[in-house]
Enzyme design. Structure first.
Site, mmCIF file in Angstrom:
data_model
loop_
_atom_site.group_PDB
_atom_site.id
_atom_site.type_symbol
_atom_site.label_atom_id
_atom_site.label_comp_id
_atom_site.label_asym_id
_atom_site.label_seq_id
_atom_site.Cartn_x
_atom_site.Cartn_y
_atom_site.Cartn_z
ATOM 1 N N CYS A 44 39.810 72.051 -3.138
ATOM 2 C CA CYS A 44 40.622 72.436 -1.981
ATOM 3 C C CYS A 44 39.754 72.383 -0.739
ATOM 4 C CB CYS A 44 41.158 73.848 -2.188
ATOM 5 S SG CYS A 44 42.345 74.361 -0.926
ATOM 6 N N CYS B 105 43.325 81.713 -9.405
ATOM 7 C CA CYS B 105 43.196 80.309 -9.028
ATOM 8 C C CYS B 105 41.755 79.812 -8.945
ATOM 9 C CB CYS B 105 43.925 80.166 -7.703
ATOM 10 S SG CYS B 105 43.375 78.967 -6.561
HETATM 11 N N1 SAH Z 1 46.614 76.761 -1.042
HETATM 12 C C1 SAH Z 1 47.855 77.413 -1.308
HETATM 13 C C2 SAH Z 1 48.187 77.592 -2.776
HETATM 14 C C3 SAH Z 1 47.083 77.929 -3.716
HETATM 15 S S1 SAH Z 1 46.440 79.573 -3.676
HETATM 16 C C4 SAH Z 1 47.888 78.741 -0.579
HETATM 17 O O1 SAH Z 1 46.912 79.101 0.051
HETATM 18 O O2 SAH Z 1 48.920 79.382 -0.582
HETATM 19 C C5 SAH Z 1 47.727 80.564 -4.321
HETATM 20 C C6 SAH Z 1 47.707 81.983 -3.832
HETATM 21 O O3 SAH Z 1 46.622 82.710 -4.418
HETATM 22 C C7 SAH Z 1 47.549 82.104 -2.330
HETATM 23 O O4 SAH Z 1 48.412 83.091 -1.837
HETATM 24 C C8 SAH Z 1 46.104 82.532 -2.204
HETATM 25 O O5 SAH Z 1 45.859 83.141 -0.974
HETATM 26 C C9 SAH Z 1 45.964 83.444 -3.392
HETATM 27 N N2 SAH Z 1 44.592 83.717 -3.810
HETATM 28 C C10 SAH Z 1 43.543 82.872 -3.881
HETATM 29 N N3 SAH Z 1 42.454 83.507 -4.309
HETATM 30 C C11 SAH Z 1 42.812 84.778 -4.553
HETATM 31 C C12 SAH Z 1 42.101 85.934 -5.015
HETATM 32 N N4 SAH Z 1 40.813 85.879 -5.307
HETATM 33 N N5 SAH Z 1 42.809 87.083 -5.123
HETATM 34 C C13 SAH Z 1 44.118 87.134 -4.830
HETATM 35 N N6 SAH Z 1 44.828 86.090 -4.387
HETATM 36 C C14 SAH Z 1 44.176 84.922 -4.243
#
Ligand code: SAH
Length: 347
Positions: free
Chosen positions: A113, A336
């Site tokens: 990403c 993720c």
């Molecule tokens: N790039 C897209 C989709 C992938 S991330 C986006 O940003 O929406 C999917 C979701 O997981 C997003 O809401 C992101 O902010 C959240 N996310 C990523 N890492 C996280 C973490 N460590 N704890 C909680 N949520 C997280």
């Protein structure tokens, strides 16, 4: 090189078949074999002539993934690490979750990403490439083949920024949504974005045809804080993001879901909740509160349960529907990018 036949939506497959001298109506039969019978070889498409099966095999692949690792949580969540079988040995993750209303798969849209969100496990690992439509739908098929279950919901919340891979994601959604394809209703498909504003407008303009749900990863209502957490906010600050969201709602008449990951002493106090209420005032919105999942060497830690509940109650008392997302699969690194990150580091 042969192309993955799953990259084609039904209309394009018809064209491709014409190109190799076949009747376009075969496309519907082939779609049925791929997406409803879920076969893993052309040979199994038994109502097609042997000659046609051979021809398909000479021209296309089915892009079947190899399962490298499968982890199962005590809550039933299953996390898959797939080898996408490209020339670089790339791997991606997908997660299967069970809710009372059915099974949901969280799919990846890119290998890596570019967004650089500070709390995310994909940050710090190089971006490789966009996933093709066929590689997006294969995540669903591979899990369905492995488990024998039928999926009812798809969320684009795995690795990658779906709106940064717009055309392939739209193409995959057409295949997922097509009654002759995976036949999953558009309302059961969610796209989650970190907030690429021009693409939100584009999505809104296409929504008359697509009708999927939009989630916005907001995480803060304050530009300074949000920019610290998410560099994309420097390019598209909150005012512009909300303007695009209002346009989306007006155009589609659909509620937007705002994701808000709560990090201790960062974005989880009542001042933050107040700002959020002000920001979403009068909007057709829903807030999904997520206890942040701490990553290795990350600076954010999880909010206390007490704060999370206080935050939710404040929103609810001030006219904003907010729910706390049930944490699934935390025992198997289901957040993720965590599995891919671990695997790359072990190499
Ligand atoms: N790039 C897209 C989709 C992938 S991330 C986006 O940003 O929406 C999917 C979701 O997981 C997003 O809401 C992101 O902010 C959240 N996310 C990523 N890492 C996280 C973490 N460590 N704890 C909680 N949520 C997280």
């Amino acid at each position: 090189m042969k192309t993955n036949i799953k990259n084609y939506n039904l209309d394009i497959l018809k064209e491709e078949l014409k190109r190799i001298g076949e009747k376009p109506f075969r496309a519907e039969q082939i779609f049925k074999w791929i997406y409803q019978e879920k076969v893993d070889s052309f040979d199994k498409m038994t109502n097609l002539s042997l000659e046609l099966r051979k021809k398909l095999d000479e021209n296309f692949t089915l892009g079947i993934f190899k399962i490298v690792k499968k982890l199962e949580s005590i809550d039933g969540t299953k996390k898959y690490l797939f080898d996408v079988q490209d020339e670089n040995g790339n791997m991606i993750e997908s997660v299967l979750m069970q809710y009372h209303h059915g099974y949901t798969i969280c799919v990846s849209s890119q290998i890596g990403c570019k967004m650089g969100c500070k709390f995310c496990a994909s940050t710090g690992i190089p971006f490789e490439r966009n996933l093709l439509a066929g590689e997006i739908v294969e995540q669903i098929l591979a899990i369905e083949r492995d488990t024998g279950i039928t999926i009812s919901n798809i969320v684009f919340m795995g690795i990658g920024e779906p709106l940064d891979n717009f055309d392939n994601v739209m193409n995959a959604i057409q295949i997922i949504n097509n009654p002759k394809g995976l036949n999953i209703g558009a309302r059961h498909i969610s796209i989650s974005t970190s907030g690429i504003v021009p693409k939100i407008y584009e999505l809104a303009d296409r929504e008359e045809k697509i009708q999927c749900t939009l989630s916005i990863s907001l995480h803060s209502s304050n530009n300074k804080k949000r920019s610290e957490m998410m560099p994309v906010n420097n390019a598209y600050p909150i005012e512009e993001l909300i303007k695009a969201c209002r346009y989306f709602i007006k155009k589609t008449n659909k509620r937007i879901s705002f994701e808000y990951a709560l990090a201790k002493d960062n974005n989880d106090n009542l001042e933050d909740a107040k700002e959020l209420v002000k920001l979403l005032d009068g909007m057709l919105a829903h807030v999904n509160l997520i206890p942040i999942n701490p990553i290795e060497k990350g600076k954010y830690t999880k909010s206390t349960n007490e704060n999370i509940i206080k935050f939710r109650d404040y929103l609810n008392e001030h006219g904003i529907v907010a729910t706390i997302r049930r944490e699934l699969g935390s025992d198997i690194d289901a957040a993720c990018g965590q599995l891919r990150r671990k695997n790359l580091k072990n190499k």
